[in-house]
Design an enzyme around this catalytic site. Structure first.
Site, PDB file in Angstrom:
ATOM      1  N   LYS A 119       4.495  -6.686   3.896  1.00 11.74           N
ATOM      2  CA  LYS A 119       4.095  -5.296   3.623  1.00 11.74           C
ATOM      3  C   LYS A 119       3.725  -4.614   4.925  1.00 11.74           C
ATOM      4  O   LYS A 119       3.239  -5.258   5.869  1.00 11.74           O
ATOM      5  CB  LYS A 119       2.950  -5.227   2.617  1.00 11.74           C
ATOM      6  CG  LYS A 119       1.581  -5.663   3.085  1.00 11.74           C
ATOM      7  CD  LYS A 119       0.787  -4.740   3.941  1.00 11.74           C
ATOM      8  CE  LYS A 119       0.605  -3.382   3.337  1.00 11.74           C
ATOM      9  NZ  LYS A 119      -0.210  -2.547   4.319  1.00 11.74           N
ATOM     10  N   THR A 131       1.025  -7.117  13.099  1.00 12.10           N
ATOM     11  CA  THR A 131       1.004  -5.709  12.679  1.00 12.10           C
ATOM     12  C   THR A 131       1.398  -5.473  11.229  1.00 12.10           C
ATOM     13  O   THR A 131       2.043  -4.498  10.933  1.00 12.10           O
ATOM     14  CB  THR A 131       1.907  -4.844  13.582  1.00 12.10           C
ATOM     15  OG1 THR A 131       3.252  -5.237  13.422  1.00 12.10           O
ATOM     16  CG2 THR A 131       1.486  -4.924  15.010  1.00 12.10           C
ATOM     17  N   THR A 190       0.855  -1.196   0.000  1.00  8.06           N
ATOM     18  CA  THR A 190       0.000   0.000   0.000  1.00  8.06           C
ATOM     19  C   THR A 190       0.892   1.249   0.000  1.00  8.06           C
ATOM     20  O   THR A 190       1.313   1.692  -1.055  1.00  8.06           O
ATOM     21  CB  THR A 190      -0.957   0.021   1.205  1.00  8.06           C
ATOM     22  OG1 THR A 190      -0.212  -0.107   2.409  1.00  8.06           O
ATOM     23  CG2 THR A 190      -1.966  -1.103   1.107  1.00  8.06           C
ATOM     24  N   ASN A 239      -0.892  11.094   5.929  1.00  6.77           N
ATOM     25  CA  ASN A 239      -2.108  10.749   6.664  1.00  6.77           C
ATOM     26  C   ASN A 239      -3.135  11.868   6.790  1.00  6.77           C
ATOM     27  O   ASN A 239      -4.242  11.626   7.249  1.00  6.77           O
ATOM     28  CB  ASN A 239      -1.733  10.232   8.055  1.00  6.77           C
ATOM     29  CG  ASN A 239      -1.121   8.856   7.979  1.00  6.77           C
ATOM     30  OD1 ASN A 239      -1.789   7.904   7.585  1.00  6.77           O
ATOM     31  ND2 ASN A 239       0.158   8.741   8.295  1.00  6.77           N
ATOM     32  N   GLU A 270       5.774   5.207   7.523  1.00  3.09           N
ATOM     33  CA  GLU A 270       5.317   6.353   6.740  1.00  3.09           C
ATOM     34  C   GLU A 270       6.106   7.602   7.107  1.00  3.09           C
ATOM     35  O   GLU A 270       6.060   8.069   8.242  1.00  3.09           O
ATOM     36  CB  GLU A 270       3.813   6.546   6.942  1.00  3.09           C
ATOM     37  CG  GLU A 270       3.027   5.447   6.237  1.00  3.09           C
ATOM     38  CD  GLU A 270       1.557   5.432   6.576  1.00  3.09           C
ATOM     39  OE1 GLU A 270       0.811   4.768   5.842  1.00  3.09           O
ATOM     40  OE2 GLU A 270       1.156   6.060   7.567  1.00  3.09           O
TER      41      GLU A 270
END
Lengths: 434, 434
Positions: free
Chosen positions: A208, A219, A182, A429, A304
């Site tokens: 991933k 997780t 993703t 985000n 991220e």
């Protein structure tokens, strides 16, 4: 009625970092060889990844992985969340987890918060994959990742399953990996060779994960394959122990996902069997442990917006206390922004530990802790000690930064790997609209 | 040897938002009147704020507040941290907290993680303030805020105390407020008039806080004064109850400070006494409650980098569970970035609650929760329900956003106020060097 979904764009399809074992925190065992990204899966496995239109980008979003062995052995673990996604519920309650033959995984839709219809959708795709490859539905583990609250586009997936079946091949692991990503910025994937006393076996994994990553085992999605023959109890034990030392020790943002799944599948096609409690079990376990730990660290490195990894080690006399302290530091936005800025701001470590362990009022003395950053002691019994500031600032600017905290007492110890908190995390985000 | 400190620049000295009561979550009681920022302190109080060179910016950094009443009454609370700063240790262990006469507060240095020397430094400044205003050392509460691990510049402070003594005046509350601020973008200060059945009294407060703000009471510096006469037990009760409903319900970044202090001081100079369990005690309590709640919401609104405030209300059958769920949502970086982006991403609320409350394995059914955003239900029993997406997106873009979560059962309820997570939070906390 599609608001509320987590529409994250794909970030990239960059290859895995080379060499695979590159973290100072994961020495590669001498009997393990990194074969590089192109050698394909262990004997007995085929995989494929295709685009079936789940992701608006048109990027690959459906992965299929099949074990062709007559007697596959496996083990699986799932997120310990109160709100498990439909694929997690279906897989953990309907699958024969010790003898999985197939993995059907998709990105672009988590099939979470979708209720009865979500379970029915997952069941349909499980059944279709079973028919497509000639397996029983309970042999097909399903995994999903992507936006929460969207329904699976089942028709697209059925077409994708047929498409993927036609593309299954030993070298399909890169396509499979790409299809399950993703917001991952690079592949997290390895193909290893493990030298045992009774022969040589192969070990591969695809994984991933970049956000919603928190220390409570899985997780993420992680699929590992070996051509060694393991007893189901051995697979179960190895997966359980190694997850506790790897993905369970990671945090990007302290956020447990609804969809986490980790699977180890064993084809036995190498003809090399691991006898329980044998030296080979230990050797294989060392290899699997290093593989899982390096993958977990890769996941943190790909957190991220991350540009740095921290490792906090806490020692003391009480296991729950060192655990709370380590997670408080690893999830502190103040520590994480300081790590991002390359700032040796250990006052924030004091604050995070003090806040997490609490006061206890007038009758309790303040916590006495020693803190070292990159082996330089900065604080003794919670009081500053002199150190070479310029040298420490240089050390703290490197890609991997170690924090060591010593609390009173002895015998307990833990570690947590964590990413920094950056502008890009906020951008990823916050700065998109559904 | 000064690394590790938290050198945050001053952000601004903007005046307090007007009118003071502006949040929809804090209706002003009918018997309370906002007198505006310029009327000065209640009778019996004088204050001053001066620059004594603690802050490199040269901005005011030392505040002195004195109660001239012959019989002052007070109550105080401190951060429940395992690593309390020296001023917290000294004040809570050496002061007569029910009869404080003086507050000495500084910004620019937290005097935390400074050990024995920090305690000695705090004691010196406490003694100097006592001599300067003619009080006993145990009547002087000391409070510090700023970088952790720096030592107090005691000589500067001694000069500053003398300087402040010469500037003490009834209208000194604005200077006092300015001198205790760090990264605050605006003043958090009020002067109220409270109409009781037996007369009219005054109530004022000055408060600072923008980062290291977490729900565990004080979490900032807050000084409140009244000219009503309260019994020590009444002051103690009121402060305890109102903190639990205000600063205890706030989070900016989930990080408990080492220095939090909240004080209520009563001069009695109005001649109006609050009899225990009287109607006037209730009326005064309502006013103090509204004051503390609006100040707490101001603190969240001024959270580092914040541009929006969320309020999460959780209802259900079990108090610890609703508490865990509310704090998990309020501290979730995914929920906070969605709030920042004006994104009605309720899937992240599901994930945060599910992650915090945990799974419990195969035998437990998934959590069934209802979620509403701004009174629009988006999710029933953890499954999406249809709603007007455009209307919700508009509602979610306003400055105050309400999240309501209903868990199984009845009878328990809690709320937490929280700020969003923005690029500026990262900038403030990462992009400077020591």
């Amino acid at each position: 009625m599609s608001a509320g979904k987590d529409v994250r764009g794909d970030r990239s399809a960059a290859g895995p970092p080379q060499p695979f074992f590159h973290s100072r925190w994961v020495p590669a065992p001498a009997h393990v060889r990194d074969l590089g990204p192109d050698v394909g899966l262990p004997a007995g496995f085929r995989a494929a990844g295709v685009a079936c239109g789940i992701k608006p980008s048109g990027n690959p979003d459906l992965g299929l992985l099949v074990c062709d062995s007559p007697n596959p052995v496996s083990a699986a673990r799932f997120a310990d969340t109160g709100t498990p996604a439909a694929p997690v519920l279906l897989s953990r309650e309907r699958c024969t987890l010790s003898a999985l033959r197939v993995v059907l995984a998709n990105s672009g839709c988590a099939n979470a918060a979708t209720g009865r219809r979500g379970l029915e959708d997952a069941t349909k795709t499980q059944g279709a994959a079973a028919i497509a490859v000639g397996a029983q539905p309970e042999e097909v583990l399903v995994g999903s990742t992507g936006g929460i609250s969207d329904y699976l586009p089942v028709e697209n997936m059925l077409r994708g399953i047929l498409d993927a079946r036609g593309s299954l091949r030993r070298e399909g692991d890169a396509d499979f990996q790409y299809a399950i990503q993703t917001t991952d910025a690079f592949e997290k994937r390895a193909n290893l060779e493990v030298e045992l006393t009774s022969g040589v076996v192969r070990l591969s994994a695809q994984c991933k994960g970049a956000g919603m990553i928190s220390p409570r085992f899985a997780t993420m999605l992680c699929f590992a394959q070996t051509d060694a023959a393991l007893a189901p109890e051995t697979a179960e034990l190895l997966l359980g122990v190694c997850l506790k030392r790897s993905f369970d020790r990671c945090t990007v943002d302290g956020q447990l996902s609804t969809n986490d799944t980790a699977v180890l599948m064993c084809s036995g096609e190498s003809g090399v069997a691991l006898a329980p409690e044998s030296e080979d079990e230990l050797r294989f376990g060392d290899a699997f442990d290093a593989l899982m730990r390096q993958l977990a660290i890769l996941m943190v490195a790909d957190g991220e917006g991350a540009r740095r990894i921290g490792r906090v080690v806490v020692r003391g006399g009480h296991q729950p206390t060192v655990e709370i302290a380590a997670r408080a530091v690893a999830n502190s936005p103040l520590v994480k922004t300081a790590l991002h800025g390359g700032d040796p701001n250990w006052g924030r470590v004091v604050q995070a530990v003090g806040g997490a362990l609490g006061g206890g009022g007038l009758n309790r003395a303040p916590l006495a802790m020693d803190i070292s950053l990159e082996n330089t002691q900065v604080c003794s019994a919670s009081v500053a000690v002199p150190y070479d500031e310029a040298a420490l600032t240089r050390a703290i600017g490197r890609p991997e930064v170690e924090y060591e905290i010593v609390l009173p007492g002895e015998g307990a110890e833990t570690e947590v790997f964590f990413s920094d908190l950056s502008h890009e995390y906020v951008t990823i985000n916050a700065d998109y609209t559904t």
